[in-house]
Design a protein around this motif. Structure first.
Motif, PDB file in Angstrom:
ATOM      1  N   GLN A 102       0.807  -1.221   0.000  1.00  0.00           N
ATOM      2  CA  GLN A 102       0.000   0.000   0.000  1.00  0.00           C
ATOM      3  C   GLN A 102       0.841   1.272   0.000  1.00  0.00           C
ATOM      4  OE1 GLN A 102      -3.326  -1.789  -0.751  1.00  0.00           O
ATOM      5  NE2 GLN A 102      -3.377   0.368  -0.412  1.00  0.00           N
ATOM      6  N   ASP A 103       1.942   1.300   0.754  1.00  0.00           N
ATOM      7  CA  ASP A 103       2.771   2.503   0.807  1.00  0.00           C
ATOM      8  C   ASP A 103       3.404   2.796  -0.550  1.00  0.00           C
ATOM      9  OD1 ASP A 103       2.210   2.861   3.508  1.00  0.00           O
ATOM     10  OD2 ASP A 103       3.966   1.705   4.151  1.00  0.00           O
ATOM     11  N   THR A 106       0.654   3.814  -3.104  1.00  0.00           N
ATOM     12  CA  THR A 106       0.198   5.186  -2.870  1.00  0.00           C
ATOM     13  C   THR A 106       1.233   6.191  -3.361  1.00  0.00           C
ATOM     14  OG1 THR A 106      -1.114   4.489  -0.966  1.00  0.00           O
ATOM     15  CG2 THR A 106      -0.574   6.825  -1.112  1.00  0.00           C
ATOM     16  N   ASP A 107       2.510   5.952  -3.055  1.00  0.00           N
ATOM     17  CA  ASP A 107       3.576   6.852  -3.512  1.00  0.00           C
ATOM     18  C   ASP A 107       3.613   6.929  -5.035  1.00  0.00           C
ATOM     19  OD1 ASP A 107       4.282   7.355  -0.893  1.00  0.00           O
ATOM     20  OD2 ASP A 107       6.062   6.039  -0.916  1.00  0.00           O
ATOM     21  N   LYS A 110       0.542   8.786  -6.398  1.00  0.00           N
ATOM     22  CA  LYS A 110       0.689  10.229  -6.154  1.00  0.00           C
ATOM     23  C   LYS A 110       1.647  10.847  -7.169  1.00  0.00           C
ATOM     24  CE  LYS A 110      -0.371  10.720  -1.285  1.00  0.00           C
ATOM     25  NZ  LYS A 110       0.099  11.040   0.055  1.00  0.00           N
ATOM     26  N   ILE A 130      -7.536   6.279  -2.320  1.00  0.00           N
ATOM     27  CA  ILE A 130      -6.274   5.532  -2.219  1.00  0.00           C
ATOM     28  C   ILE A 130      -5.117   6.475  -1.888  1.00  0.00           C
ATOM     29  CG2 ILE A 130      -5.624   5.626  -4.672  1.00  0.00           C
ATOM     30  CD1 ILE A 130      -5.259   2.489  -2.559  1.00  0.00           C
ATOM     31  N   LEU A 131      -5.261   7.752  -2.217  1.00  0.00           N
ATOM     32  CA  LEU A 131      -4.192   8.724  -1.954  1.00  0.00           C
ATOM     33  C   LEU A 131      -4.270   9.320  -0.560  1.00  0.00           C
ATOM     34  CD1 LEU A 131      -4.070  10.607  -5.364  1.00  0.00           C
ATOM     35  CD2 LEU A 131      -2.718   8.657  -4.601  1.00  0.00           C
ATOM     36  N   ASP A 132      -5.293   8.945   0.198  1.00  0.00           N
ATOM     37  CA  ASP A 132      -5.452   9.428   1.567  1.00  0.00           C
ATOM     38  C   ASP A 132      -4.476   8.674   2.458  1.00  0.00           C
ATOM     39  OD1 ASP A 132      -6.195  10.240   4.072  1.00  0.00           O
ATOM     40  OD2 ASP A 132      -8.283   9.590   3.894  1.00  0.00           O
ATOM     41  N   THR A 133      -3.394   9.329   2.856  1.00  0.00           N
ATOM     42  CA  THR A 133      -2.359   8.649   3.647  1.00  0.00           C
ATOM     43  C   THR A 133      -2.850   8.254   5.032  1.00  0.00           C
ATOM     44  OG1 THR A 133      -1.480  10.793   4.317  1.00  0.00           O
ATOM     45  CG2 THR A 133      -0.414   9.692   2.444  1.00  0.00           C
ATOM     46  N   PRO A 136      -4.591   4.030   4.433  1.00  0.00           N
ATOM     47  CA  PRO A 136      -3.772   3.346   3.435  1.00  0.00           C
ATOM     48  C   PRO A 136      -4.495   2.238   2.680  1.00  0.00           C
ATOM     49  CG  PRO A 136      -3.152   2.647   5.619  1.00  0.00           C
ATOM     50  CD  PRO A 136      -4.125   3.781   5.784  1.00  0.00           C
ATOM     51  N   GLY A 138      -7.401   2.698   1.241  1.00  0.00           N
ATOM     52  CA  GLY A 138      -8.254   3.328   0.253  1.00  0.00           C
ATOM     53  C   GLY A 138      -9.734   3.176   0.522  1.00  0.00           C
TER      54      GLY A 138
END
Length: 161
Positions: A102-103, A106-107, A110, A130-133, A136, A138
């Protein structure tokens, strides 16, 4: 299993009517169409020799037809009907068995969103959550109890008693 690379007219490719994979998700269809528009066909269609029946790539071929694409890059293999069915199921299932980091995902999403003006998360089947840190997964609900129970071992259970 050896293959022969061929360009085959899309209209000559035979949809596998026994394909157990459903392609009824609008997100799935949109993702395939967006990929074909952005990149063209980058993955060959896997086809059974002698029948031109599609082993892997039914939705891509269907989408190519809808888009008016005339030719497809194909890998043609010698396989009897049972081998073709087994391979079709295997190729469809293996992608489901993987999970996302997920990390990293997401990176990367972004970076793509920030760098490409025409990039749309929905084209890949994701939504903006999904971009909401802070979330993670989404928006996907996670059963935290599963993680606690899933990794216990018999040794740990013995130590507790």
């Amino acid at each position: 299993m050896r293959h022969v690379e061929k360009t085959i007219r899309v209209e000559d490719l035979v949809h596998d009517s026994t394909n157990p994979r459903n392609h009824d998700s609008i997100d799935n269809r949109r993702s395939v169409q967006s990929s074909l528009k952005a990149h063209g066909q980058v993955v060959p269609i896997l086809v059974q020799a002698g029948t031109n029946r599609i082993i892997h790539g039914n939705l891509r071929v269907e989408t190519m037809r809808e888009m008016g694409i005339q030719e497809a890059s194909c890998w043609v293999i010698e396989a009897d009907d049972l081998e073709a069915k087994r391979l079709a199921i295997t190729l469809n299932k293996t992608g489901e068995l993987a999970s996302w980091n997920q990390d990293v995902l997401t990176d990367q999403l972004k970076e793509l969103s920030d760098s490409l003006p025409d990039f749309d998360l929905e084209d890949l089947g994701f939504d903006a959550s999904i971009l909401d840190t802070d979330d993670p997964f989404g928006g996907e609900e996670v059963n935290e109890e599963y993680f606690d129970d899933a990794f216990s071992t018999d040794d740990e259970d013995e130590d507790e008693h």
